[in-house]
Motif scaffolding. Sequence first.
Motif, short mmCIF file in Angstrom:
data_model
loop_
_atom_site.label_atom_id
_atom_site.label_comp_id
_atom_site.label_asym_id
_atom_site.label_seq_id
_atom_site.Cartn_x
_atom_site.Cartn_y
_atom_site.Cartn_z
N ALA A 140 0.81 -1.21 0.00
CA ALA A 140 0.00 0.00 0.00
C ALA A 140 0.85 1.27 0.00
O ALA A 140 0.36 2.34 -0.39
CB ALA A 140 -0.94 -0.01 1.21
N PHE A 179 0.86 3.27 -3.18
CA PHE A 179 -0.40 3.77 -3.72
C PHE A 179 -0.26 5.22 -4.19
O PHE A 179 -0.73 5.57 -5.28
CB PHE A 179 -1.51 3.66 -2.68
CG PHE A 179 -2.87 4.03 -3.20
CD1 PHE A 179 -3.60 3.15 -4.00
CD2 PHE A 179 -3.44 5.27 -2.92
CE1 PHE A 179 -4.85 3.49 -4.50
CE2 PHE A 179 -4.69 5.62 -3.41
CZ PHE A 179 -5.39 4.72 -4.19
N LEU A 204 -7.15 0.34 -4.94
CA LEU A 204 -6.48 -0.29 -3.81
C LEU A 204 -7.23 -1.60 -3.54
O LEU A 204 -8.38 -1.59 -3.10
CB LEU A 204 -6.51 0.61 -2.58
CG LEU A 204 -5.67 0.13 -1.39
CD1 LEU A 204 -4.19 0.05 -1.78
CD2 LEU A 204 -5.85 1.05 -0.18
#
Length: 285
Positions: free
Chosen positions: A44, A47, A77
């Motif tokens: 993540a 991102f 995501l």
Amino acid sequence: MDEARAREILAAAGLPAGEAGLLALGENAVFAVGGLVVKVGRDAELFERAGRELALASWLEEAGVPAVRAAEEKPRLVDGHPVTVWHRLPEAVRPPEPRDLAPLLRAVHALPEPVGFTLPRRELLGGVERWLRLAGDAIDPADAAFLRERRDSFAPAAAALTPHLAPGPIHGDALPRNVHVGPDGPVLVDLETFSSDLREHDLVVLALSRDRYGLDPAAYEAFTEAYGWDVREWEGCAVLRGARETASCAWVAQHAPTNPKALAEFERRVASLREGDPEVRWYPF
């Protein structure tokens, strides 16, 4: 993230994971899915960068710079992984050459700063500490200390440079491997390292390739002729080159614990820097 996990992410995103062909597996897993290319980020933390890469693609398209084009404006995501979707490029008509890169860099270097998002600085030396830490006991502590000293001397020297070209957007990893030559001509690929900094960063890359990695001098001359300037004429070239060499050595170090060839290459590179020899050949491993 291995290929199996990346395919699970594809499926969770509603994409046909079973039909996807793996193109690359590194910081991203890259798949061909019909007329699309899908990139699955490792975690993540990527991102924000994925979103900036898509914004870059739109910005370059509006500016008329030949580059990869996004098929979706925003990243997804999915299960903690950034997923971006791109239009697949047509098959290459030939391998890229340094001269193919020159007009693309000229187009990028003519651009003003983008509106709506901010490009980061090109932090060549930012990863040195992490790479040396990952190397651990596999490398000689004296070599690690030597590279830290080089980093600490080149960082302020690079910050104090007076550029020949006006600073602004750069590709950040300006090598022929990041060019795709299709039926309509060369296009830029891999936008992840786009930055705003000295334009000379993009030109030092090939100068170093000529001296260290065996790039044919004639191919380098074709590049400089097409671009219109040879960065080696600039008095700051040695500083940017030294910073890049320092980063390149440290990057290899992280692979030393599990790869004997990487360790040997790391030791070769460090020795050449200690000896001050700018033409010792460096190799992939």
